[in-house]
Design a protein around this motif. Structure first.
Motif, PDB file in Angstrom:
ATOM      1  N   THR A   1       0.216  -1.384   0.227  1.00  0.00           N
ATOM      2  CA  THR A   1      -0.221  -0.406  -0.024  1.00  0.00           C
ATOM      3  C   THR A   1       0.609   1.636  -0.224  1.00  0.00           C
ATOM      4  O   THR A   1       0.661   1.942  -0.838  1.00  0.00           O
TER       5      THR A   1
ATOM      6  N   ARG B   1      -0.466   4.558  -2.217  1.00  0.00           N
ATOM      7  CA  ARG B   1      -2.236   4.675  -0.998  1.00  0.00           C
ATOM      8  C   ARG B   1      -1.691   5.243   0.533  1.00  0.00           C
ATOM      9  O   ARG B   1      -3.489   4.942   0.738  1.00  0.00           O
TER      10      ARG B   1
ATOM     11  N   GLU C   1       2.566   1.489  -3.729  1.00  0.00           N
ATOM     12  CA  GLU C   1       1.881   1.907  -4.054  1.00  0.00           C
ATOM     13  C   GLU C   1       1.039   3.836  -4.399  1.00  0.00           C
ATOM     14  O   GLU C   1       0.427   4.423  -5.067  1.00  0.00           O
TER      15      GLU C   1
ATOM     16  N   PRO D   1      -1.058   9.694   0.127  1.00  0.00           N
ATOM     17  CA  PRO D   1      -1.399  10.201  -1.478  1.00  0.00           C
ATOM     18  C   PRO D   1      -0.555  11.560  -1.432  1.00  0.00           C
ATOM     19  O   PRO D   1      -0.197  11.877  -2.575  1.00  0.00           O
TER      20      PRO D   1
END
Length: 416
Positions: A264, A269, A267, A272
């Motif tokens: 997570t 996420r 990426e 953000p």
């Protein structure tokens, strides 16, 4: 020449006999040592069993409902005569939370009566499972107490744990939303003096019985078998990410890199839009207390995570996850936590192993982070007149990632 050859032959024979004798002695000593250890383990098992028997006998003298026949113990005693303190002591949650739990699990655990037999009531099946999770007593003890078969006890534990993970994990244990992350950051900054933090991560070794195979994988650095729970908690000590089931020999950094949390964060996420100030570990050893207390309360409520678990290894990760969900549920509903539970697990039967950092994991980036943090602490101390350190009431302060000086944590810093 013949005499010298005979002497050499005799000398080599004596050397061989001496070596053989030494090996026999060493083997005998090893067998004796193993037998001593086996007897010690057997003695500890008998002592623990006698202790449980004494506790049950003592409870029978102090609790009038303890000597009641098991056929009506659940229907009459528990459902009608249990006081709030009894619900907390026996099921580790209030009566209201218990029935809320049963209502939420009904879609998965509801059973229909048949012409051949009456289905076991949903509340009783949940109570059997919670009793096992809270005490870690043998199935046959719970079988006698609730008036059901041993196989039924095992089935209840398995089904209820799976139902908790399936139905309640999305409600009580999930990654926070963007708004919840902002609230968590604010809470950490106000309560722990730790800015831009969304969680504290640590690992806990859960003792298990010797697995039938791959015993070396579960053998941790403190010489006992375990599986590892990696958990992330918010500022209130509630879990929002859990990764359970890795063998006890696995290093913390390997668990982190193979968890969904790492994916997570990689990426983008998890955060953000990170703040402009990216200094990761303002207080190197602050706020880690929150996860230590959360693990302590988790083990104290559900002592199947503290005592050596004799369930099948394939059920243990689900059981751990179910306990984490129940922990959050009790915390959300404001159930009372009895401090005597923490005293029961204060003297750990299995001391937690320390995760040592291999030499090849040394990284100059971690040293630079540490240097920046030291400068920051020094500036804070100067601004607060030298009283900043005294105002911290806890001994342990840490970052979102416990291993900030490891390469894995240093890499994750660049991703947040």
């Amino acid at each position: 020449m013949a005499r010298e050859e005979s002497a050499r032959h005799l000398k080599s024979l004596l050397v061989h006999l001496l070596r053989q004798r030494r090996e026999d002695i060493n083997n005998a000593l090893l067998q004796r040592r193993n037998e001593i250890h086996r007897r010690i383990r057997h003695r500890k098992f008998l002592l623990q069993r006698m202790k449980r028997m004494r506790m049950m006998a003592s409870s029978a003298h102090t609790r009038p409902w303890s000597i009641t026949e098991s056929t009506d113990w659940w229907e009459r005693i528990v459902m009608k005569e249990f006081q709030p303190r009894d619900w907390l002591e026996k099921f580790r949650m209030s009566k209201d939370t218990f029935f809320t739990l049963c209502t939420k699990l009904q879609p998965r655990l509801a059973r229909m009566n048949t012409n051949f037999r009456q289905a076991l009531p949903l509340e009783k099946r949940v109570a059997v499972a919670l009793w096992r999770l809270a005490t870690n007593v043998e199935y046959r003890t719970i079988s006698v107490l609730f008036g059901v078969g041993c196989s039924t006890v095992g089935q209840c534990v398995r089904e209820v744990c799976h139902a908790i993970v399936l139905l309640l994990k999305p409600l009580y244990l999930q990654q926070p939303s963007a708004q919840e992350l902002d609230e968590t950051v604010r809470l950490f900054s106000m309560r722990w003096g730790f800015p831009h933090c969304v969680g504290v991560l640590d690992s806990l070794h859960i003792p298990i019985i010797t697995p039938p195979n791959k015993t070396t994988h579960c053998w941790n650095s403190n010489s006992w078998h375990s599986v590892v729970l990696q958990g992330v908690v918010n500022g209130l000590g509630q879990f929002w990410d859990v990764c359970a089931g890795f063998p006890g020999s696995t290093e913390d950094v390997s668990i982190l890199q193979n968890s969904t949390l790492w994916t997570t964060a990689s990426e983008g996420r998890l955060s953000p839009q990170p703040p402009r100030n990216r200094r990761f570990n303002y207080h190197l050893r602050h706020a880690h207390t929150v996860v230590e207390v959360a693990f302590q309360r988790l083990k104290a409520r559900w002592q199947c995570l503290h005592k050596r678990n004799d369930c099948r290894l394939d059920l243990v990760p689900t059981m751990i996850l179910a306990c984490c969900v129940l922990h959050n549920m009790c915390e959300v509903h404001g159930d009372t936590f009895i401090e005597e539970w923490a005293d029961e697990v204060g003297q750990a039967e299995c001391v937690q192993p320390c995760d040592t950092l291999p030499s090849y994991m040394d990284d100059p980036n971690a040293e630079r982070v540490r240097s920046l943090l030291c400068d920051y602490f020094y500036q804070q101390q100067q601004q607060d007149g030298g009283h900043a350190a005294e105002s911290l009431p806890y001994r342990s302060i840490a970052s979102f990632l416990h291993a900030a000086e490891t390469t894995a944590a240093a890499e994750l810093l660049t991703l947040l």
